[in-house]
Motif scaffolding. Sequence first.
Motif, short mmCIF file in Angstrom:
data_model
loop_
_atom_site.label_atom_id
_atom_site.label_comp_id
_atom_site.label_asym_id
_atom_site.label_seq_id
_atom_site.Cartn_x
_atom_site.Cartn_y
_atom_site.Cartn_z
N ARG A 42 0.82 -1.22 0.00
CA ARG A 42 0.00 0.00 0.00
C ARG A 42 0.85 1.27 0.00
NH1 ARG A 42 -2.50 -0.56 4.80
NH2 ARG A 42 -1.51 1.26 5.68
N SER A 43 2.07 1.20 0.51
CA SER A 43 2.95 2.38 0.57
C SER A 43 3.33 2.83 -0.83
CB SER A 43 4.22 2.06 1.36
OG SER A 43 5.14 3.11 1.26
N LEU A 44 3.39 4.14 -1.00
CA LEU A 44 3.75 4.70 -2.31
C LEU A 44 5.18 4.39 -2.71
CD1 LEU A 44 1.98 8.18 -2.10
CD2 LEU A 44 1.19 6.10 -3.26
N SER A 45 6.00 3.92 -1.78
CA SER A 45 7.40 3.60 -2.11
C SER A 45 7.54 2.22 -2.77
CB SER A 45 8.27 3.69 -0.86
OG SER A 45 7.88 2.70 0.07
N ASN A 46 6.46 1.45 -2.87
CA ASN A 46 6.52 0.13 -3.50
C ASN A 46 6.56 0.24 -5.02
OD1 ASN A 46 6.23 -2.03 -1.37
ND2 ASN A 46 4.56 -0.65 -0.80
N ASP A 47 7.05 -0.83 -5.66
CA ASP A 47 7.07 -0.89 -7.13
C ASP A 47 5.66 -1.08 -7.69
OD1 ASP A 47 9.97 -0.76 -7.40
OD2 ASP A 47 9.94 -2.74 -6.45
N LEU A 48 4.85 -1.85 -6.98
CA LEU A 48 3.43 -2.03 -7.32
C LEU A 48 2.63 -1.59 -6.11
CD1 LEU A 48 1.02 -3.00 -8.99
CD2 LEU A 48 1.52 -5.33 -8.22
N VAL A 49 1.91 -0.47 -6.27
CA VAL A 49 1.13 0.11 -5.18
C VAL A 49 -0.32 -0.33 -5.33
CG1 VAL A 49 0.35 2.25 -4.09
CG2 VAL A 49 2.68 2.09 -5.01
N LEU A 50 -0.86 -0.95 -4.27
CA LEU A 50 -2.26 -1.37 -4.25
C LEU A 50 -3.00 -0.50 -3.25
CD1 LEU A 50 -1.74 -5.24 -4.30
CD2 LEU A 50 -2.22 -3.73 -6.22
N ASN A 51 -3.90 0.33 -3.75
CA ASN A 51 -4.64 1.28 -2.92
C ASN A 51 -5.84 0.57 -2.29
OD1 ASN A 51 -5.56 3.58 -1.69
ND2 ASN A 51 -6.36 4.50 -3.56
N ASP A 52 -5.58 -0.18 -1.25
CA ASP A 52 -6.60 -0.98 -0.57
C ASP A 52 -6.22 -1.02 0.90
OD1 ASP A 52 -8.01 -3.12 0.62
OD2 ASP A 52 -7.98 -4.32 -1.20
N PRO A 53 -7.13 -0.59 1.81
CA PRO A 53 -6.76 -0.55 3.22
C PRO A 53 -6.47 -1.93 3.84
CG PRO A 53 -9.09 -0.01 2.92
CD PRO A 53 -8.47 -0.10 1.56
N THR A 54 -6.87 -3.02 3.17
CA THR A 54 -6.58 -4.36 3.69
C THR A 54 -5.22 -4.88 3.25
OG1 THR A 54 -7.72 -5.47 1.87
CG2 THR A 54 -9.05 -4.93 3.81
N VAL A 55 -4.53 -4.13 2.40
CA VAL A 55 -3.17 -4.47 1.96
C VAL A 55 -2.20 -3.81 2.93
CG1 VAL A 55 -1.47 -4.16 0.11
CG2 VAL A 55 -3.84 -4.70 -0.46
N SER A 56 -1.21 -4.57 3.39
CA SER A 56 -0.18 -4.01 4.27
C SER A 56 0.68 -3.01 3.51
CB SER A 56 0.71 -5.13 4.83
OG SER A 56 -0.04 -6.00 5.65
N ARG A 57 1.29 -2.09 4.24
CA ARG A 57 2.14 -1.09 3.57
C ARG A 57 3.26 -1.75 2.78
NH1 ARG A 57 1.54 2.85 8.45
NH2 ARG A 57 1.89 0.94 9.43
N PHE A 58 3.86 -2.77 3.34
CA PHE A 58 4.90 -3.54 2.66
C PHE A 58 4.46 -5.00 2.73
CE2 PHE A 58 6.73 0.30 4.37
CZ PHE A 58 7.24 0.88 3.22
N HIS A 59 3.63 -5.41 1.81
CA HIS A 59 2.90 -6.67 1.87
C HIS A 59 3.72 -7.88 1.41
CE1 HIS A 59 -1.27 -8.35 2.20
NE2 HIS A 59 -0.66 -9.34 1.56
N ALA A 60 4.35 -7.74 0.23
CA ALA A 60 5.07 -8.89 -0.35
C ALA A 60 6.20 -8.39 -1.23
CB ALA A 60 4.10 -9.75 -1.18
N GLU A 61 7.10 -9.31 -1.54
CA GLU A 61 8.21 -9.01 -2.46
C GLU A 61 8.39 -10.18 -3.42
OE1 GLU A 61 11.04 -6.37 0.53
OE2 GLU A 61 11.63 -8.42 0.05
N ILE A 62 8.89 -9.85 -4.59
CA ILE A 62 9.32 -10.87 -5.55
C ILE A 62 10.81 -10.70 -5.72
CG2 ILE A 62 9.14 -11.73 -7.91
CD1 ILE A 62 6.22 -10.73 -7.90
#
Length: 128
Positions: free
Chosen positions: A43-63
Amino acid sequence: MTTENEPNQGQPPSESQEIPEEAFLVVGGMIFPLNKPVFTIGRSLSNDLVLNDPTVSRFHAEIHYKDSRFLLLDKNSSTGTFLNNQKIEVSPLFAGDILQISHTPIMFMFKGASLLDRSDRQTGNLKS
């Protein structure tokens, strides 16, 4: 599902590997190339793929791209990371796999992959 070749979570992946240009994510008809050793999702804007959803963690996953393959890692997210309907902590990715981050389905793909034969789907077969 975990593998014996899990990345060392305390150490960055090898930066000397060339990332294959053919790998990408498909999200809602948009294509996101996996063009760096660690591709972040959240969810954080610093991610490569930003998901604008309050149920997504700020730093949810990585590949991670390591040892000529892509690995999906959950980053201790609050709702979990799913791969082909299975909750995972770390798992290799194959062409056609569906990641589920909260309400968002994401397809992992690479150019020229066959969805019919799983042996062709391994990212280890990508040219580097």
